[in-house]
Scaffold this motif. Structure first.
Motif, PDB file in Angstrom:
ATOM      1  N   GLN A  31       0.806  -1.222   0.000  1.00 56.93           N
ATOM      2  CA  GLN A  31       0.000   0.000   0.000  1.00 56.93           C
ATOM      3  C   GLN A  31       0.836   1.267   0.000  1.00 56.93           C
ATOM      4  OE1 GLN A  31      -3.035  -0.915  -1.070  1.00 56.93           O
ATOM      5  NE2 GLN A  31      -4.015   0.384   0.463  1.00 56.93           N
ATOM      6  N   ILE A  35      -0.530   5.026  -1.362  1.00 54.02           N
ATOM      7  CA  ILE A  35      -0.556   6.084  -0.345  1.00 54.02           C
ATOM      8  C   ILE A  35       0.315   7.259  -0.795  1.00 54.02           C
ATOM      9  CG2 ILE A  35       0.191   6.694   1.990  1.00 54.02           C
ATOM     10  CD1 ILE A  35      -0.594   3.838   2.833  1.00 54.02           C
ATOM     11  N   LEU A 192      -6.019   6.313   3.791  1.00 56.95           N
ATOM     12  CA  LEU A 192      -5.397   5.058   3.368  1.00 56.95           C
ATOM     13  C   LEU A 192      -4.401   4.566   4.416  1.00 56.95           C
ATOM     14  CD1 LEU A 192      -4.765   5.743  -0.436  1.00 56.95           C
ATOM     15  CD2 LEU A 192      -6.495   4.247   0.574  1.00 56.95           C
TER      16      LEU A 192
END
Length: 463
Positions: A31, A35, A192
Motif C-alpha cells: 500500500q 498512499i 489510506l
C-alpha cells in the motif's frame, strides 16, 4: 455454569508481537505506493497522523482492558457495561470481521503461492489450505501459536530494518513536503494510512491469557505503537526518496518496496525483505485467528452460544472448540469467496472481505468506546484500581475521538462498497432473531438470565 480457567502463556513480548503483526500485516509492503500517490512526499506525516489517531482511538479499550482483562472483550464489555443484546451484537460483528480478515489473507496468499506450485490447483483450495494449516497449529495450544507469531514478526521487522538501513545509507533524507495531489490528496492518503494502522484492538481479546494483563496490555500497546510508527515512518520517508512522485507510475507498481530497493540492496536481501512481507501477512492472519475465537468462548460461557463451545482442551487449557467454530466460519467464507463476491456484485474477493473485515472490527471499536464511558459508574472499584486509569474528562475526549475516527472510516469504506452495509444489515437482523429466541429458550429451561448477566465470567489473575 462453571467457567474453566484459561492458561496464561502470553508474555509482554508475545503481546507486542501480536500487536505489531496485527497492525503491520502485508499492507505497508503493497500500500505504500498508492498512499504516496495521494500524499506525495508527505507520506511519512500522513502515517504519523494515522497512527496517532489510531492509538488514541484504542485508549478507551486500553482503559477497560486494564480494569477488566477478560477473554472475548467485545462481548464482555458490551454485555456488562451496556446491555446483553449489545454484547451479542458486538461479538458477532467481531467474529464476522475477524473471519473476513482471515479470508483476505488466505486469498492474498493464494494469489501469491498458486503460481509457484508445480501443478494447477483451484485458487479456493489453495486459499483454504492456509487457514487449515494454522487451525492445526492452534490445536497444540496458544503458547506455540504465540512463538510462531514472535518468529514471523521478527522476520518481518528484520526485513524492514534491512530496507531502512541500506536505503538510508545511500539516499539523502529530505523531510520537505510536496503535496503532488494537493491537500485533498493528502487527506485521502491519511485515510489510506489509517486503513493499514488498524489491529491494535486484538490484544484486548486475550486478557485472561496474558501474564500480568492489567499492566502488560497497556504497555504492549504502547511499545507496539512505537515500533509500528518507527517502522512505518522510516520506511515511507525513505520510499519517497527513491521513486518518482508520479501518481500514475506509483499506482502501476506491483511490489513497491522491492521496486524501490533495486540497486540499493543485495538481491538476496531484497528476496528476504519480500518474504518478510509474506510473514507480515501471516502475522496479521495469526493475530486475528488467535484473538477472535475468544468472542465465541465468552458468549458460550453465558450460553448465548451452546456451552459446549466453552470447554477448554485438557492439556492446552485453550478454547479449542471455540477456535474450531471460528475456523468453520473463516474456512466457509474463504472457500466460497469468489461465489460470494459474484453474488454481491463485487469484482474482487479481496476488496469484499477487506471492507467487511474493517467494518466489523471498527464497529467493535465503537461499541467498546461507548462502553468505556460506563466503566467508572458500573464498575467503580475496578476503574479506581486499574493499572491504567484515565481522568474522566480525558476518557470522554478519547471516546469521542475513537467514535469519530472509527465511525468516519466505516462511512468511507462502506460508501465505496454499499453491499457490505447490506450484508451487515441482514446479518444483524439474523443475530437479533437468534439472540431473543435463544434467551427465551434459556429462560424456559430454568436459566435465570438476570443472574447470568450479573456475574463476570472468567478469572482475574492470581497474585
Amino acid at each position: 455454569m462453571n467457567d474453566e480457567q484459561l492458561a496464561r502463556p502470553i508474555t509482554l513480548l508475545g503481546g507486542v508481537a501480536i500487536i505489531v503483526g496485527a497492525v503491520i500485516g502485508i499492507g505497508i509492503f503493497v500500500q505504500v505506493a498508492p498512499i504516496t500517490a495521494q500524499a506525495g512526499s508527505g507520506t511519512w506525516l500522513a502515517v504519523t497522523i494515522a497512527i496517532i489517531v489510531s492509538l488514541i482511538g484504542v485508549v478507551p479499550l486500553i482503559q477497560i482492558a486494564s480494569a477488566l482483562p477478560r477473554a472475548g472483550g467485545g462481548y464482555i464489555y458490551g454485555s456488562r457495561l451496556l446491555s446483553p443484546v449489545w454484547g451479542a451484537l458486538t461479538s458477532f460483528w467481531a467474529i464476522l470481521g475477524g473471519a473476513s480478515s482471515t479470508a483476505v489473507v488466505a486469498w492474498g496468499m493464494a494469489f501469491f503461492t498458486a503460481p509457484l506450485l508445480p501443478f494447477e490447483v483451484p485458487l479456493n483450495l489453495v486459499a483454504v489450505a492456509w487457514p487449515l494449516a494454522f487451525w492445526v497449529l492452534y490445536l497444540f495450544g496458544l503458547k506455540l501459536a504465540m512463538w510462531v507469531q514472535i518468529i514471523m514478526a521478527a522476520h518481518m521487522i528484520l526485513g524492514l530494518l534491512f530496507y531502512i538501513g541500506f536505503v538510508s545509507a545511500q539516499v539523502p533524507i529530505d523531510f520537505s513536503i510536496e503535496l503532488t495531489q494537493g491537500m485533498g490528496g493528502f487527506l485521502v492518503g491519511c485515510i489510506l494510512c489509517y486503513s493499514v494502522c488498524m489491529g491494535f484492538q486484538v490484544v484486548a481479546e486475550l486478557g485472561e491469557e496474558m501474564k500480568n494483563a492489567q499492566r502488560n496490555i497497556p504497555i504492549s500497546l504502547l511499545i507496539g505503537g512505537i515500533v509500528v510508527w518507527l517502522l512505518y515512518g522510516a520506511t515511507t520517508l525513505l520510499f519517497v526518496q527513491t521513486v518518482p512522485l508520479d501518481p500514475d507510475a506509483l499506482r502501476a507498481m506491483d511490489r513497491p518496496l522491492v521496486n524501490s530497493a533495486q540497486g540499493l540492496m543485495p538481491p538476496y536481501l531484497i528476496t528476504f525483505m519480500w518474504l518478510g512481507g509474506i510473514s507480515a501477512g501471516l502475522t496479521s492472519f495469526n493475530a486475528s485467528a488467535i484473538a477472535l475465537p475468544r468472542e465465541i468462548l465468552a458468549m458460550a460461557r453465558d450460553r448465548v452460544l451452546p456451552g459446549y463451545l466453552a470447554h477448554l482442551g485438557e492439556n492446552t487449557h485453550s478454547p479449542l472448540r471455540a477456535v474450531s467454530a471460528f475456523f468453520v466460519v473463516a474456512l466457509s467464507l474463504t472457500f466460497f469467496g469468489e461465489q460470494i463476491a459474484a453474488l454481491l456484485g463485487v469484482a474482487s474477493v479481496l476488496d469484499l472481505f477487506g471492507v467487511m473485515a474493517g467494518t466489523g472490527i471498527l464497529m467493535l471499536t465503537i461499541i467498546i468506546s461507548v462502553a468505556a464511558l460506563r466503566l467508572p459508574t458500573v464498575m467503580r472499584e475496578r476503574y479506581e484500581s486499574a493499572f491504567f486509569r484515565l481522568p474522566i474528562p480525558v476518557l470522554y475526549a478519547t471516546v469521542a475521538l475513537s467514535i469519530l475516527s472509527a465511525g468516519g472510516f466505516v462511512f468511507v469504506v462502506v460508501s465505496e462498497l454499499p453491499t457490505v452495509m447490506a450484508v451487515y444489515g441482514v446479518y444483524t437482523v439474523g443475530i437479533l432473531i437468534y439472540y431473543f429466541l435463544r434467551v427465551r429458550w434459556l429462560k424456559a429451561n430454568g436459566v435465570d438470565w438476570g443472574e447470568v448477566q450479573a456475574r463476570i465470567p472468567g478469572f482475574d489473575e492470581e497474585r
